[in-house]
Motif scaffolding. Structure first.
Motif, PDB file in Angstrom:
ATOM      1  N   GLY A   1       0.807  -1.219   0.000  1.00 42.05           N
ATOM      2  CA  GLY A   1       0.000   0.000   0.000  1.00 42.05           C
ATOM      3  C   GLY A   1       0.835   1.262   0.000  1.00 42.05           C
ATOM      4  O   GLY A   1       0.465   2.269  -0.613  1.00 42.05           O
ATOM      5  N   LEU A   2       1.956   1.227   0.695  1.00 40.24           N
ATOM      6  CA  LEU A   2       2.808   2.413   0.810  1.00 40.24           C
ATOM      7  C   LEU A   2       3.798   2.559  -0.352  1.00 40.24           C
ATOM      8  O   LEU A   2       4.209   3.670  -0.680  1.00 40.24           O
ATOM      9  CB  LEU A   2       3.595   2.371   2.129  1.00 40.24           C
ATOM     10  CG  LEU A   2       2.765   2.497   3.413  1.00 40.24           C
ATOM     11  CD1 LEU A   2       3.639   2.213   4.627  1.00 40.24           C
ATOM     12  CD2 LEU A   2       2.125   3.868   3.501  1.00 40.24           C
ATOM     13  N   LYS A   3       4.157   1.449  -0.963  1.00 37.88           N
ATOM     14  CA  LYS A   3       5.154   1.467  -2.041  1.00 37.88           C
ATOM     15  C   LYS A   3       4.597   2.195  -3.262  1.00 37.88           C
ATOM     16  O   LYS A   3       3.468   2.015  -3.649  1.00 37.88           O
ATOM     17  CB  LYS A   3       5.538   0.043  -2.435  1.00 37.88           C
ATOM     18  CG  LYS A   3       6.709  -0.047  -3.381  1.00 37.88           C
ATOM     19  CD  LYS A   3       6.977  -1.473  -3.752  1.00 37.88           C
ATOM     20  CE  LYS A   3       8.174  -1.928  -2.974  1.00 37.88           C
ATOM     21  NZ  LYS A   3       8.583  -3.291  -3.336  1.00 37.88           N
ATOM     22  N   GLY A   4       5.439   3.017  -3.850  1.00 39.68           N
ATOM     23  CA  GLY A   4       5.030   3.694  -5.086  1.00 39.68           C
ATOM     24  C   GLY A   4       4.522   5.093  -4.817  1.00 39.68           C
ATOM     25  O   GLY A   4       5.298   6.030  -4.826  1.00 39.68           O
ATOM     26  N   PRO A   5       3.208   5.215  -4.511  1.00 39.96           N
ATOM     27  CA  PRO A   5       2.695   6.576  -4.389  1.00 39.96           C
ATOM     28  C   PRO A   5       3.234   7.333  -3.171  1.00 39.96           C
ATOM     29  O   PRO A   5       3.298   8.559  -3.192  1.00 39.96           O
ATOM     30  CB  PRO A   5       1.185   6.388  -4.269  1.00 39.96           C
ATOM     31  CG  PRO A   5       0.965   4.971  -3.867  1.00 39.96           C
ATOM     32  CD  PRO A   5       2.158   4.218  -4.358  1.00 39.96           C
ATOM     33  N   PHE A   6       3.645   6.653  -2.131  1.00 41.56           N
ATOM     34  CA  PHE A   6       4.058   7.334  -0.913  1.00 41.56           C
ATOM     35  C   PHE A   6       5.540   7.147  -0.574  1.00 41.56           C
ATOM     36  O   PHE A   6       6.205   8.088  -0.173  1.00 41.56           O
ATOM     37  CB  PHE A   6       3.197   6.874   0.278  1.00 41.56           C
ATOM     38  CG  PHE A   6       1.728   7.089   0.048  1.00 41.56           C
ATOM     39  CD1 PHE A   6       1.196   8.365   0.003  1.00 41.56           C
ATOM     40  CD2 PHE A   6       0.888   6.015  -0.135  1.00 41.56           C
ATOM     41  CE1 PHE A   6      -0.159   8.571  -0.216  1.00 41.56           C
ATOM     42  CE2 PHE A   6      -0.461   6.203  -0.348  1.00 41.56           C
ATOM     43  CZ  PHE A   6      -0.995   7.488  -0.396  1.00 41.56           C
ATOM     44  N   LEU A   7       6.056   5.931  -0.714  1.00 44.58           N
ATOM     45  CA  LEU A   7       7.444   5.644  -0.373  1.00 44.58           C
ATOM     46  C   LEU A   7       8.079   4.791  -1.468  1.00 44.58           C
ATOM     47  O   LEU A   7       7.391   4.027  -2.147  1.00 44.58           O
ATOM     48  CB  LEU A   7       7.525   4.894   0.962  1.00 44.58           C
ATOM     49  CG  LEU A   7       6.960   5.610   2.194  1.00 44.58           C
ATOM     50  CD1 LEU A   7       6.926   4.671   3.383  1.00 44.58           C
ATOM     51  CD2 LEU A   7       7.772   6.847   2.525  1.00 44.58           C
ATOM     52  N   ILE A   8       9.389   4.888  -1.626  1.00 42.30           N
ATOM     53  CA  ILE A   8      10.081   4.135  -2.665  1.00 42.30           C
ATOM     54  C   ILE A   8      10.224   2.667  -2.268  1.00 42.30           C
ATOM     55  O   ILE A   8       9.834   1.772  -2.999  1.00 42.30           O
ATOM     56  CB  ILE A   8      11.463   4.752  -2.956  1.00 42.30           C
ATOM     57  CG1 ILE A   8      11.264   6.154  -3.537  1.00 42.30           C
ATOM     58  CG2 ILE A   8      12.265   3.881  -3.903  1.00 42.30           C
ATOM     59  CD1 ILE A   8      12.543   6.947  -3.654  1.00 42.30           C
ATOM     60  N   ASP A   9      10.800   2.401  -1.097  1.00 42.63           N
ATOM     61  CA  ASP A   9      11.024   1.032  -0.648  1.00 42.63           C
ATOM     62  C   ASP A   9      10.795   0.949   0.870  1.00 42.63           C
ATOM     63  O   ASP A   9      11.749   0.917   1.644  1.00 42.63           O
ATOM     64  CB  ASP A   9      12.452   0.590  -1.003  1.00 42.63           C
ATOM     65  CG  ASP A   9      12.680  -0.890  -0.758  1.00 42.63           C
ATOM     66  OD1 ASP A   9      11.690  -1.651  -0.695  1.00 42.63           O
ATOM     67  OD2 ASP A   9      13.854  -1.282  -0.620  1.00 42.63           O
ATOM     68  N   PRO A  10       9.523   0.942   1.295  1.00 43.13           N
ATOM     69  CA  PRO A  10       9.238   0.965   2.730  1.00 43.13           C
ATOM     70  C   PRO A  10       9.656  -0.331   3.428  1.00 43.13           C
ATOM     71  O   PRO A  10       9.540  -1.411   2.867  1.00 43.13           O
ATOM     72  CB  PRO A  10       7.720   1.140   2.790  1.00 43.13           C
ATOM     73  CG  PRO A  10       7.219   0.621   1.500  1.00 43.13           C
ATOM     74  CD  PRO A  10       8.305   0.869   0.491  1.00 43.13           C
ATOM     75  N   SER A  11      10.160  -0.178   4.645  1.00 45.13           N
ATOM     76  CA  SER A  11      10.502  -1.317   5.491  1.00 45.13           C
ATOM     77  C   SER A  11       9.538  -1.300   6.674  1.00 45.13           C
ATOM     78  O   SER A  11       9.645  -0.445   7.558  1.00 45.13           O
ATOM     79  CB  SER A  11      11.948  -1.199   5.969  1.00 45.13           C
ATOM     80  OG  SER A  11      12.249  -2.242   6.864  1.00 45.13           O
ATOM     81  N   VAL A  12       8.589  -2.242   6.673  1.00 44.46           N
ATOM     82  CA  VAL A  12       7.516  -2.271   7.675  1.00 44.46           C
ATOM     83  C   VAL A  12       7.684  -3.480   8.578  1.00 44.46           C
ATOM     84  O   VAL A  12       7.947  -4.585   8.107  1.00 44.46           O
ATOM     85  CB  VAL A  12       6.130  -2.317   6.987  1.00 44.46           C
ATOM     86  CG1 VAL A  12       5.017  -2.392   8.020  1.00 44.46           C
ATOM     87  CG2 VAL A  12       5.937  -1.117   6.069  1.00 44.46           C
ATOM     88  N   THR A  13       7.520  -3.263   9.884  1.00 43.83           N
ATOM     89  CA  THR A  13       7.538  -4.343  10.866  1.00 43.83           C
ATOM     90  C   THR A  13       6.256  -4.273  11.684  1.00 43.83           C
ATOM     91  O   THR A  13       5.913  -3.198  12.195  1.00 43.83           O
ATOM     92  CB  THR A  13       8.742  -4.221  11.816  1.00 43.83           C
ATOM     93  OG1 THR A  13       9.940  -4.205  11.036  1.00 43.83           O
ATOM     94  CG2 THR A  13       8.784  -5.372  12.795  1.00 43.83           C
TER      95      THR A  13
END
Length: 190
Positions: free
Chosen positions: A90-102
């Motif tokens: 959901g976050l990749k692309g429009p909001f962040l390039i390469d999100p790291s989620v935990t």
């Protein structure tokens, strides 16, 4: 010769004991990894380098959470790993390039104990909980309790029958208790 035979049996027993311990630990880890989120669970979501997107949230009865930038996100029935993937996508692309989620568990939803115990009610769940430990937490059996008529009802996420209804089954004192379980201890007739 007898000494060597006895030593071989001791080695085999030690091997079996270690094997059982390893299998038990793997099983407990598998249970934690396969745990499905449900109402009442408190989770922590961390996004590396993005403090505004990191939060602690309790899952409501709707089965979704409100998450910044994404709005309502359905989490009911997902594992923490599945939720991580969902948030990354959901976050990749429009909001962040390469999100790291935990995503991690802070607090599991409670379990419940009804029937012939000294203090029926809801209690905090802890991994590794068994029926006998849950009964101890609830004050132990009453004088009228049957130690053979103990049932668990797994609602919604933790277990349903083929029609999607709550599954109620008989359990022993050594069986595992899961978050959201409802334990019922029946009366003994003698």
């Amino acid at each position: 010769m007898t000494f060597l035979y006895k030593k071989g049996i001791d080695s085999m027993l030690r091997f079996l004991l270690v094997f059982c311990l390893v299998v038990t630990n793997v099983t407990e880890a598998d249970v934690v990894d396969s745990y499905k989120l449900g109402p009442g669970d408190l989770i922590s979501i961390s996004v590396y380098g993005e403090d505004d997107l990191s939060l602690n949230v309790r899952i409501g009865s709707s089965g979704s959470i409100s998450y910044p930038l994404l709005g309502d996100v359905w989490v009911l029935g997902l594992t923490t790993k599945q939720l991580e993937v969902k948030l990354v996508n959901g976050l990749k692309g429009p909001f962040l390039i390469d999100p790291s989620v935990t995503v991690s568990m802070l607090e599991y939803r409670p379990f419940y104990v009804n029937g012939e115990v000294k203090r029926p009610g809801s209690y905090s769940f802890h991994p590794g909980l068994t029926v006998d430990r849950a009964i101890s937490i609830a004050g132990g059996f009453t004088e009228r309790a049957s130690k053979n008529k103990i049932f668990v009802e797994r609602n919604g996420v933790s277990g349903t029958d083929e029609r999607g209804e709550s599954a109620k089954k008989s359990v022993s004192l050594k069986d595992a208790v899961m978050p959201g379980d409802v334990l019922t201890i029946e009366q003994s007739f003698f």
